[in-house]
Structure formats: C-alpha cells, structure tokens
Scaffold this motif. Structure first.
Motif, short mmCIF file in Angstrom:
data_model
loop_
_atom_site.label_atom_id
_atom_site.label_comp_id
_atom_site.label_asym_id
_atom_site.label_seq_id
_atom_site.Cartn_x
_atom_site.Cartn_y
_atom_site.Cartn_z
N LEU A 117 0.82 -1.21 0.00
CA LEU A 117 0.00 0.00 0.00
C LEU A 117 0.86 1.26 0.00
O LEU A 117 0.52 2.25 -0.64
CB LEU A 117 -0.92 0.00 1.22
N LEU A 151 -3.94 3.97 6.53
CA LEU A 151 -4.08 2.73 5.77
C LEU A 151 -4.56 1.59 6.66
O LEU A 151 -5.37 0.75 6.23
CB LEU A 151 -2.75 2.36 5.12
N TYR A 182 -8.07 -0.24 5.60
CA TYR A 182 -8.09 -1.66 5.20
C TYR A 182 -8.23 -2.60 6.40
O TYR A 182 -8.06 -3.81 6.25
CB TYR A 182 -6.82 -2.00 4.41
N SER A 185 -8.82 -1.02 -4.83
CA SER A 185 -7.65 -1.66 -5.43
C SER A 185 -6.39 -0.89 -5.08
O SER A 185 -6.36 0.35 -5.12
CB SER A 185 -7.81 -1.72 -6.94
N ILE A 186 -5.34 -1.62 -4.72
CA ILE A 186 -4.05 -1.00 -4.42
C ILE A 186 -3.38 -0.53 -5.70
O ILE A 186 -2.84 0.57 -5.77
CB ILE A 186 -3.14 -1.99 -3.68
N GLN A 240 -5.73 2.14 -7.65
CA GLN A 240 -6.11 3.29 -6.83
C GLN A 240 -7.55 3.75 -7.09
O GLN A 240 -7.83 4.95 -7.23
CB GLN A 240 -5.14 4.45 -7.07
N ASP A 283 -2.31 -7.27 -4.89
CA ASP A 283 -3.51 -6.45 -4.68
C ASP A 283 -4.58 -7.32 -4.03
O ASP A 283 -5.46 -7.88 -4.71
CB ASP A 283 -3.99 -5.89 -6.02
#
Length: 300
Positions: free
Chosen positions: A25, A39, A43, A68-69, A72, A262
């Motif tokens: 991330l 973060l 998450y 989605s990492i 983005q 991801d």
C-alpha cells in the motif's frame, strides 16, 4: 453454506499469503506514521484476522468490494467494466461446448463406421491439447494469417463483442466439448442398446422418434454431470484465454492483482468466481433433475 465456507477460504488464502500488505500500500512512499495509521484504518489491518474477515464479508454483502491498491480506485468500478466481458465469454464458451459436444455425440451414436471413428479420434486429440496452445493456434491461423477474426480486444458493442469473443470462446470450448462428446457418445450408445429401445425398434417405431424420446432424453443426464464438473476448469480457461487475446476482462484483472499483491482485488474476483461456479452448478443440477425423473424420486 458452501458460499460462506468458500468465502472464508478465499479470504484466508489471500490474507495469509507471503508479503506485507502495508508495504504494498505504501509503495515508494516514506513510512509516515499518519499515513500508516490511515491505511490501517482504511483496510482494517489493525484488526484481528477473524474481525477483518467479517468486516470484509459484511462490506461484500452490501456491495462494497473494497479499493484496489494497484489501480487506486474502487474494485466495483473496475469490475463494472471487466466482469461483463468475462461473463459473456463464459456463456459463449458454454454454448459452444454444449453445441459441439452434443452434435458430435449424436453423430457418433447414430452413424457407426467412419463418422464414429472420426469423432472418437478427434475428441481424443482435442482433449489432450492445453487451452493456451489452442488459443495461440486459433489466433495465428484465423486471426493473423487468414484475418477472419480479431485477436485483440473485446469489442465496442454487443454484436462487435460477439465477433471479438468468438475465437477466445472457441479456444475454451474445443477441449471441453471433446470431453463432453466422449461421454455423450458412450451414454447414447448404451441407451441405444437398452432393452426398451430394442423393444421399440421391434415394434416398428421410427428410429428418429425413438432417438428423440428415449435415447437422447435418457442419455443427456450423464452429459450434464460432465458439464457441472467442467465449470471450474471453464473459468480457469477463461483467465488464460483472456491473457492470450488481451481481452481486459476479470481474468486479466485477477492475474494483475496476484502479481502485484492487490489483495482486495484478488479477494473480490475470487468471491465472484466462487459465486458463478456455485450458480452454474445449481442450474446444471436443476436441469439434471428435470431430465431424469429418477433424481426427483430419490430426493423425495
């Protein structure tokens, strides 16, 4: 229950995979404490494993598949573009599998000699060739050499998509339809040799009527069982073929997510694959029961 267990397995495998989600991330950003805290909260990385699972499942049940990492953006927006391509590809491939497999099985059962031998030999060869090899061969021969079909992209509208997806769907269908033809060939031949069919023939009932009313109806259930067993392989083949033809579907997103770590994207697509697999299995099971009255009697 199956969906619940499957969702737990998918979440566990992705969550426990090697690698640090926080590092993925952060990327090249410096490990700023405020950014790390943000973060962790976004998450749920600061929560215990089981708490993260139920938070993820609750969001998924409400239609929120996370962010989605790599891209983005929300996974929902990515799947809104990619999922229709994959679903259309799966449906086209399934249609071709049933069409080719059933036709080949009927030809082999009704016409002995050369037609039967050709179906037997062709199905044996088709089953042994990997999906990726078939995809490359079709792309080279019918796409680049003859120029009959496009080999890249998924089209701009419905009819254009059918045109673009024909070769990919055919690549998936060839091996699966060959296996279906082999099972159907054996099943239909057994029905042709059954006592009640022999009796109908002796009574002078037309062969076509016997085949439609007795042989085909009783020979279809084993073929449906094969279709149900092939569903996971069909979806796996979709992932491979999407890469070969650069379709930009959910399979391509799945591989990109796996390669980049991801986890939100991989978990979301894994959950959708599970749902599609279970749903198609239920549809086939219902069709099996409608065709074979003995199944309905046993369930009672």
């Amino acid at each position: 229950a199956l969906l619940l267990v499957g969702s737990f397995v998918i979440f566990s495998v992705v969550d426990l995979a090697p690698g640090d989600p926080l590092a993925a991330l952060l990327g090249n950003q410096p490990p700023n404490p405020e950014r790390i805290a943000q973060l962790n909260a976004q998450y749920h990385l600061d929560q215990p494993f089981i708490a993260r699972y139920f938070l993820w499942l609750g969001d998924a049940l409400h239609g929120d598949l996370g962010d989605s990492i790599v891209y983005q953006t929300s996974v929902n927006s990515l799947l809104a573009k990619a999922l229709p391509i994959s679903l259309m590809l799966i449906l086209m491939a399934e249609f071709l599998i049933v069409l080719f497999g059933l036709i080949a099985a009927i030809i082999s059962a009704r016409y002995r000699g050369a037609p039967d031998n050709i179906v037997a030999l062709g199905s044996s060869l088709a089953v042994s060739v990997p999906v990726f090899v078939v995809a490359v061969l079709l792309s080279v021969v019918f796409g680049r050499t003859l120029g009959w079909f496009p080999t890249v992209g998924s089209g701009e509208n419905f009819m254009d998509s059918l045109y673009h997806l024909f070769l990919p769907a055919l690549a998936i269908a060839i091996g699966a339809s060959a296996l279906l033809a082999r099972v159907g060939r054996s099943s239909l031949k057994d029905e042709l040799e059954s006592p009640h069919v022999t009796t109908e023939v002796a009574r002078g009932v037309p062969e076509g009527r016997i085949f439609r009313r007795h042989v085909l109806r009783n020979g279809l259930p084993p073929m449906l069982a094969v279709i149900a067993l092939q569903i996971p392989a069909l979806i796996a083949g979709t992932v491979v073929v999407e890469q070969a033809f650069n379709l930009g579907g959910a399979g391509s997103l799945f591989l990109a997510g796996v390669n980049a770590g991801d986890f939100a994207l991989v978990q979301a697509i894994g959950l959708i694959i599970l749902f599609v697999t279970v749903t198609l299995g239920i549809v086939v099971d219902i069709a099996y029961g409608l065709l074979d009255p003995r199944v309905r009697v046993d369930k009672r």
